[in-house]
Design a protein around this motif. Structure first.
Motif, PDB file in Angstrom:
ATOM      1  N   ARG A  33       0.829  -1.224   0.000  1.00  0.00           N
ATOM      2  CA  ARG A  33       0.000   0.000   0.000  1.00  0.00           C
ATOM      3  C   ARG A  33       0.855   1.262   0.000  1.00  0.00           C
ATOM      4  O   ARG A  33       0.461   2.285  -0.529  1.00  0.00           O
ATOM      5  N   GLY A  34       2.033   1.202   0.569  1.00  0.00           N
ATOM      6  CA  GLY A  34       2.898   2.382   0.625  1.00  0.00           C
ATOM      7  C   GLY A  34       3.503   2.759  -0.716  1.00  0.00           C
ATOM      8  O   GLY A  34       4.150   3.802  -0.838  1.00  0.00           O
ATOM      9  N   GLY A  35       3.323   1.901  -1.729  1.00  0.00           N
ATOM     10  CA  GLY A  35       3.866   2.207  -3.043  1.00  0.00           C
ATOM     11  C   GLY A  35       5.058   1.340  -3.412  1.00  0.00           C
ATOM     12  O   GLY A  35       5.484   1.332  -4.563  1.00  0.00           O
ATOM     13  N   LYS A  36       5.597   0.617  -2.435  1.00  0.00           N
ATOM     14  CA  LYS A  36       6.746  -0.245  -2.749  1.00  0.00           C
ATOM     15  C   LYS A  36       6.275  -1.498  -3.481  1.00  0.00           C
ATOM     16  O   LYS A  36       5.140  -1.951  -3.277  1.00  0.00           O
ATOM     17  N   ASP A  37       7.143  -2.023  -4.317  1.00  0.00           N
ATOM     18  CA  ASP A  37       6.825  -3.315  -4.917  1.00  0.00           C
ATOM     19  C   ASP A  37       8.046  -4.211  -4.918  1.00  0.00           C
ATOM     20  O   ASP A  37       9.190  -3.735  -4.944  1.00  0.00           O
ATOM     21  N   PHE A  38       7.811  -5.494  -4.846  1.00  0.00           N
ATOM     22  CA  PHE A  38       8.876  -6.494  -4.758  1.00  0.00           C
ATOM     23  C   PHE A  38       8.593  -7.559  -5.819  1.00  0.00           C
ATOM     24  O   PHE A  38       7.433  -7.853  -6.100  1.00  0.00           O
ATOM     25  N   SER A  39       9.664  -8.098  -6.379  1.00  0.00           N
ATOM     26  CA  SER A  39       9.436  -9.155  -7.373  1.00  0.00           C
ATOM     27  C   SER A  39      10.456 -10.280  -7.231  1.00  0.00           C
ATOM     28  O   SER A  39      11.576 -10.072  -6.756  1.00  0.00           O
ATOM     29  N   GLU A  40      10.007 -11.429  -7.617  1.00  0.00           N
ATOM     30  CA  GLU A  40      10.839 -12.639  -7.625  1.00  0.00           C
ATOM     31  C   GLU A  40      10.565 -13.353  -8.942  1.00  0.00           C
ATOM     32  O   GLU A  40       9.443 -13.285  -9.445  1.00  0.00           O
ATOM     33  N   GLU A  41      11.568 -13.997  -9.494  1.00  0.00           N
ATOM     34  CA  GLU A  41      11.276 -14.775 -10.691  1.00  0.00           C
ATOM     35  C   GLU A  41      12.028 -16.090 -10.695  1.00  0.00           C
ATOM     36  O   GLU A  41      13.121 -16.199 -10.141  1.00  0.00           O
TER      37      GLU A  41
END
Lengths: 398, 152
Positions: free
Chosen positions: B113-121
């Motif tokens: 919700r704070g705007g951060k995003d995380f990704s894994e692949e």
């Protein structure tokens, strides 16, 4: 684009559309006496432009008003005879109908209507607004969306448009279609392949570039030469011109090279027994080389190239690398006579396990059959026929 | 709340993981998001996609995409394993060329919700296209390479 479209639209509305609409709908009809007329000239720019100026006097609520007018737009244009003809329609001392602004009677016209040709200019802002508007709408919808989400949305949209109910709208994603390759039947084998770039189109392109480039360079060169003979030599312009002249000479050589090939080498035709191709599968290829030629060597090669396009600063660069090359057929010391083209048929196999054709936005993998000829004392020629390779037996759908 | 509490723990597995997958084969797997509270989560995206690396700018194609957000509801059991499944397409196959390389992966993105995003692949290979040998190298090596040059 949206901003540019709005600016152009506002300019046209302010200049023509709104004034004409006001004159046609809001102005009140009256009678006016012509007291003078003249062809007004505008010399603000290099071109002289004209407009008819007619001085009139008319009554509004018992008060006399004077105005220099004709139509509401008061636009100058270079067509003198049209404006002279417009002046001829009015005689000094005669009375004519006029239309004036009731809020400001000094604003009056003798001619009403719409300048239809000017409305054609609306096409320009319309195009700009359309493209810019769609861009804005697309950006608004995609604001903050990830690349994956954007791409998935685009693919979903394409699926809805094409109605193709495969996994993501295509049976073989990222492989170019072979529609343009299989739409021409052959005379010996089922498909006649289109040549990559027609010899004549190539010649025309080089000819156009050579003429334009050398034409511009010549203008400056003539100036330098005249300056030299009149004792006003421009050394710096001459120095600046040297690389342009060298490039112009190279272009001329390239043009002569292509001209010799176009004139001296007859048509090359290539037909194929099946298309698209697949790794591990063999097809038959038929070629025909026309013209009146003595050849040191004529050869057919199967080539696979990778092409990568990338941005470097403001430049867009493309790099190509050959990753596979195989000689399919060759003939040495051949003589081709008029009306008797050299014709031959041979086998072509895409090696098992090879990569299929690929076309993305920035990268490509393309397969081609290239015919090369070596003619004594003439430039070599090369003609290229693209083929599409689909995934092979090892990678077929299970 | 500490920073660590704001970093989601993302886990992802592909079933029956192996060297290469064939076109038309069904790729299945599961993923889990842990540590963050459901209230802190804005959206979760799972994609099965391909992209290019190498000299050229990136091309990207999404084969499978699912997004769950607060509006579409994550369900109550955020910490539980969620499954995905897709039939792999016929192309483009994984490729390790000289200028163009095509990679396939399953990518999981989590948006807070704070705007951060995380990704894994997790990368996987589609098809078995061998690496091409440059024509110059093939010439030097002779027969045995997948690049064969005829006499000049």
């Amino acid at each position: 684009m949206l901003a540019a479209g709005l600016i152009v639209l506002m300019y046209l509305v302010n200049l023509v559309i709104w004034p004409e609409w006001r004159a046609n709908h809001h102005f009140v009809e009256g009678r006016a006496v012509v007291i003078g007329k003249a062809l007004a000239e505008n010399r603000e720019t290099d071109t002289v432009t004209f407009r008819p100026d007619i001085e009139i006097e008319h009554l509004s609520d018992g008060v006399k008003h004077r105005a220099v007018t004709h139509d509401i737009t008061r636009i100058h244009s270079s067509n003198r005879s049209d404006h002279e003809a417009a002046l001829e329609q009015f005689t000094v001392g005669e009375e004519y109908p006029c239309w004036y602004n009731p809020a400001d009677p000094s604003e009056a016209v003798l001619v009403r209507g719409y300048t239809w040709w000017m409305w054609l200019f609306l096409f320009l802002p319309a195009v700009l607004l359309y493209i810019g508007g769609w861009g804005l709408i697309a950006s608004a919808f995609q604001w903050g969306a990830t690349m994956e989400r954007r791409t998935a949305s685009l693919q979903q949209a394409r699926l809805l448009v094409t109605g193709n109910l495969t996994v993501n709208g295509e049976l073989y994603p990222a492989i170019p279609s072979d529609d343009n390759i299989t739409n021409s039947p052959g005379t010996h084998l089922p498909f006649r392949l289109p040549i990559n770039v027609s010899t004549w189109w190539k010649l025309f392109g080089i000819c156009a570039i050579t003429l334009i480039w050398n034409g511009i360079a010549l203008v400056f060169a003539v100036r330098v030469i005249i300056g030299y003979f009149t004792g006003a030599a421009d050394f710096w312009l001459a120095l600046f011109l040297i690389p342009f002249v060298i490039f112009g000479v190279l272009l001329t050589f390239a043009f002569v090279h292509e001209l010799l090939i176009a004139i001296g080498v007859g048509p090359t035709q290539l037909e194929i027994s099946a298309h698209p191709l697949a790794p591990g599968e063999e097809v038959r290829v038929w070629i025909s080389q026309g013209g009146r030629l003595t050849l040191n060597r004529l050869a057919a090669r199967l080539v696979c190239e990778e092409t990568a396009t990338y941005r470097q600063g403001t430049d867009t660069r493309t790099e190509t690398r050959v990753v596979f090359e195989r000689l399919l057929w060759e003939r040495r010391d051949a003589q081709i006579l008029d009306g008797a083209p050299l014709e031959t048929e041979f086998a072509c196999e895409i090696p098992t396990g090879s990569m299929h054709s690929y076309k993305g936005q920035h990268n490509e993998i393309h397969w081609r059959i290239i015919i090369t000829g070596n003619i004594p004392r003439r430039p070599n020629f090369e003609r290229s026929f693209p083929v599409i390779v689909y995934p092979g037996a090892l990678t077929k759908l299970i | 709340m500490s920073l660590a509490m704001n970093t989601p723990l993302m886990s992802m597995t592909i079933d029956r993981r192996r060297e290469a997958y064939r076109p038309g084969e069904t790729l299945t797997g599961e993923y889990q998001i842990d540590v963050v509270k459901t209230d802190d989560l804005k959206a979760v995206e799972l994609s099965v996609l391909w992209y290019t690396v190498g000299k050229g700018d990136e091309d990207l194609g999404v084969h499978y995409f699912e997004r769950q957000s607060r509006e579409t509801s994550f369900g109550e059991s955020l910490g539980s394993w969620r499954r995905f499944s897709t039939v792999l397409p016929a192309s483009p196959l994984s490729y390790d060329g000289m200028l163009v390389k095509i990679r396939w992966c399953v990518r999981l993105r989590v948006f807070l919700r704070g705007g951060k995003d995380f990704s894994e692949e997790v990368q996987f290979q589609l098809g078995e296209v061998p690496r091409p040998t440059p024509p110059e190298a093939a010439k030097a090596e002779g027969v045995g390479s997948n690049v064969l040059l005829g006499p000049e």
